[in-house]
Design an enzyme around this catalytic site. Structure first.
Site, PDB file in Angstrom:
ATOM      1  N   ASN A  12      10.613  22.525  27.090  1.00  0.00           N
ATOM      2  CA  ASN A  12       9.666  23.588  26.759  1.00  0.00           C
ATOM      3  C   ASN A  12       9.219  24.187  28.086  1.00  0.00           C
ATOM      4  O   ASN A  12       8.337  23.640  28.756  1.00  0.00           O
ATOM      5  CB  ASN A  12       8.486  23.030  25.970  1.00  0.00           C
ATOM      6  CG  ASN A  12       7.485  24.097  25.563  1.00  0.00           C
ATOM      7  OD1 ASN A  12       7.572  25.248  25.983  1.00  0.00           O
ATOM      8  ND2 ASN A  12       6.514  23.724  24.758  1.00  0.00           N
ATOM      9  N   ARG A 254      -8.326  33.402  22.418  1.00  0.00           N
ATOM     10  CA  ARG A 254      -7.847  34.632  21.792  1.00  0.00           C
ATOM     11  C   ARG A 254      -8.750  35.031  20.633  1.00  0.00           C
ATOM     12  O   ARG A 254      -9.245  34.192  19.892  1.00  0.00           O
ATOM     13  CB  ARG A 254      -6.413  34.468  21.290  1.00  0.00           C
ATOM     14  CG  ARG A 254      -5.412  34.116  22.354  1.00  0.00           C
ATOM     15  CD  ARG A 254      -4.029  33.915  21.756  1.00  0.00           C
ATOM     16  NE  ARG A 254      -3.206  33.079  22.620  1.00  0.00           N
ATOM     17  CZ  ARG A 254      -2.246  32.267  22.198  1.00  0.00           C
ATOM     18  NH1 ARG A 254      -1.976  32.188  20.911  1.00  0.00           N
ATOM     19  NH2 ARG A 254      -1.557  31.548  23.044  1.00  0.00           N
TER      20      ARG A 254
END
Length: 411
Positions: A12, A254
């Site tokens: 990743n 966010r």
């Protein structure tokens, strides 16, 4: 691939980090270990800085975590350092037991609906998607190219965060904007965290003793990034994140759902640039924007001390969760389970209790004692009388990537 090749290295790659796990995907002949046994896990962070750090844990040998610090110039140097750590444990990248390398790729657009063996054409398409995933796809591409250089003979497989959501019907995936403009610029709902939603929805069905095709599940992936999905019979029919991972639930930094005109207002009235607005909504909003903290444990501590700003942030977070549970109940028509997963979903009992509180008429309830139990195992936390099961299902995106990678190269 040799007959004994049963290991998958999962990578990743972030902009300045590489997370990795090496897994063995075959159970041993004596039944002593199950498929998906972790042999090693690790993290390289702060790549490109003078104080880069590599933490490596060789689970196969039972050794403790080894940490090294020092400059790691780029992803090539990072992967070479990872390869050296693995070799020190007899698990090197040159092992004939290594079947493939599986890469997490955040955005696959509409073209990639399943795990895909990477070739030049696949890489070019992932590059074409950089404008809709500028923070993630470039780093994923760097990791792929570096791994290809280290093992050019080995299958490299891309597993896409968006793939699970490509089953959404068109009426759920399209935004109500001019069709020609949307198509020209690939503007639609793609969704993210797909490997987690796939894994958790399938595990939830197993927890109920049913096949995934028989179960409707609302999955709530609540980490620093957070998303919800409506999964009908094993297929995603709606999800909260959209063109980017900004839409949907309130997250750590966010904003989630917001009137799009707010961006125009900030540019016209506050004189903010596009980059300023981007940073505001992605890095300075959500829980951190509301109360200055994005750690739910700290927010709960502040609430217990009477901090009203933390309380308001928590209430906004829960309100958005309830709205999505209600909306996806309507979308699915019948809900068999609501599953909480990821860092907050798995560990924050107050979040789970608050998200379900008041939804008894919808068949949802949480047993306080069951909810308070801390465990790394999938479990039900709803009382027996509840019409809809409420579950806590630890996610395992690396295992999902390894399983999809291994199945593909052995097909």
């Amino acid at each position: 691939m040799t007959a004994t090749a049963s290991r998958v290295l999962v990578l990743n790659s972030g902009s300045s980090s590489v997370k990795y796990q090496l897994l063995d995907m075959e159970p041993d002949s004596a039944g002593g270990s199950a498929a998906g046994t972790r042999l090693a896990v690790g993290l390289v962070e702060r790549i490109g800085e003078e104080t880069s750090r590599l933490a490596h844990t060789p689970l196969a040998t039972g050794g403790g975590t080894r940490e090294t610090e020092g400059p790691i110039a780029d992803h090539e140097a990072a992967l070479k350092a990872v390869a050296a750590e693995l070799s020190a444990d007899g698990l090197g990248l040159d092992s004939p037991q290594l079947a493939a390398i599986g890469h997490r790729v955040v955005h696959g657009g509409l073209k990639f609906t399943a795990p895909t063996v990477i070739d030049d054409a696949v890489l070019k398409e992932i590059e074409r998607l950089v404008p809709v995933a500028p923070l993630h796809n470039p780093a994923n591409i760097t990791g792929i190219r570096t791994a290809q250089a280290l093992r050019p003979d080995l299958p490299q497989v891309a597993v896409f965060d968006t793939a699970f959501h490509t089953t959404m019907p068109e009426y759920a995936a399209r935004y109500a904007i001019d069709v020609e403009t949307a198509d020209a610029h690939r503007i639609r709902r793609y969704g993210f965290h797909g490997t987690s939603h796939a894994y958790v929805s399938r595990k939830t069905a197993g927890l109920l003793g049913k096949d995934p095709s028989e179960v409707n599940v609302i999955v709530l992936h609540l980490g620093n990034g957070a998303s919800a999905s409506a999964v009908a019979g094993g297929r995603c029919v709606d999800t909260s994140m959209g063109l980017t991972p900004l839409e949907g639930l309130v997250m750590g930094t966010r904003s989630g759902d917001i009137d799009p005109a707010v961006t125009f207002h900030l540019k016209r009235v506050a004189g903010m640039s596009e980059d300023d607005v981007d940073v505001l909504l992605n890095k300075k909003s959500g829980l951190v924007g509301l109360c200055g903290d994005n750690d739910m444990r700290e927010i709960r501590r502040r609430i217990d001390e009477g901090d009203e700003r933390a309380r308001l942030a928590f209430d906004i977070y829960i309100h958005r969760l309830k709205k999505y549970i209600g909306a996806y109940t309507a979308v699915l028509g019948r809900v068999d389970a609501v599953a909480f997963t990821a860092g907050v979903g798995e560990n924050a009992a107050p979040v789970r209790a608050a998200a379900v509180a008041g939804l008894e008429e919808m068949g949802l309830a949480v047993d306080a004692d069951l909810n308070a139990v801390r465990s790394g195992e999938p479990r039900l936390i709803s009382p027996e009388y509840a019409r809809v099961a409420v579950a806590v299902v630890p996610t395992d995106e690396e295992l999902e990537i390894a399983q999809q990678t291994y199945a593909l190269v052995n097909a």
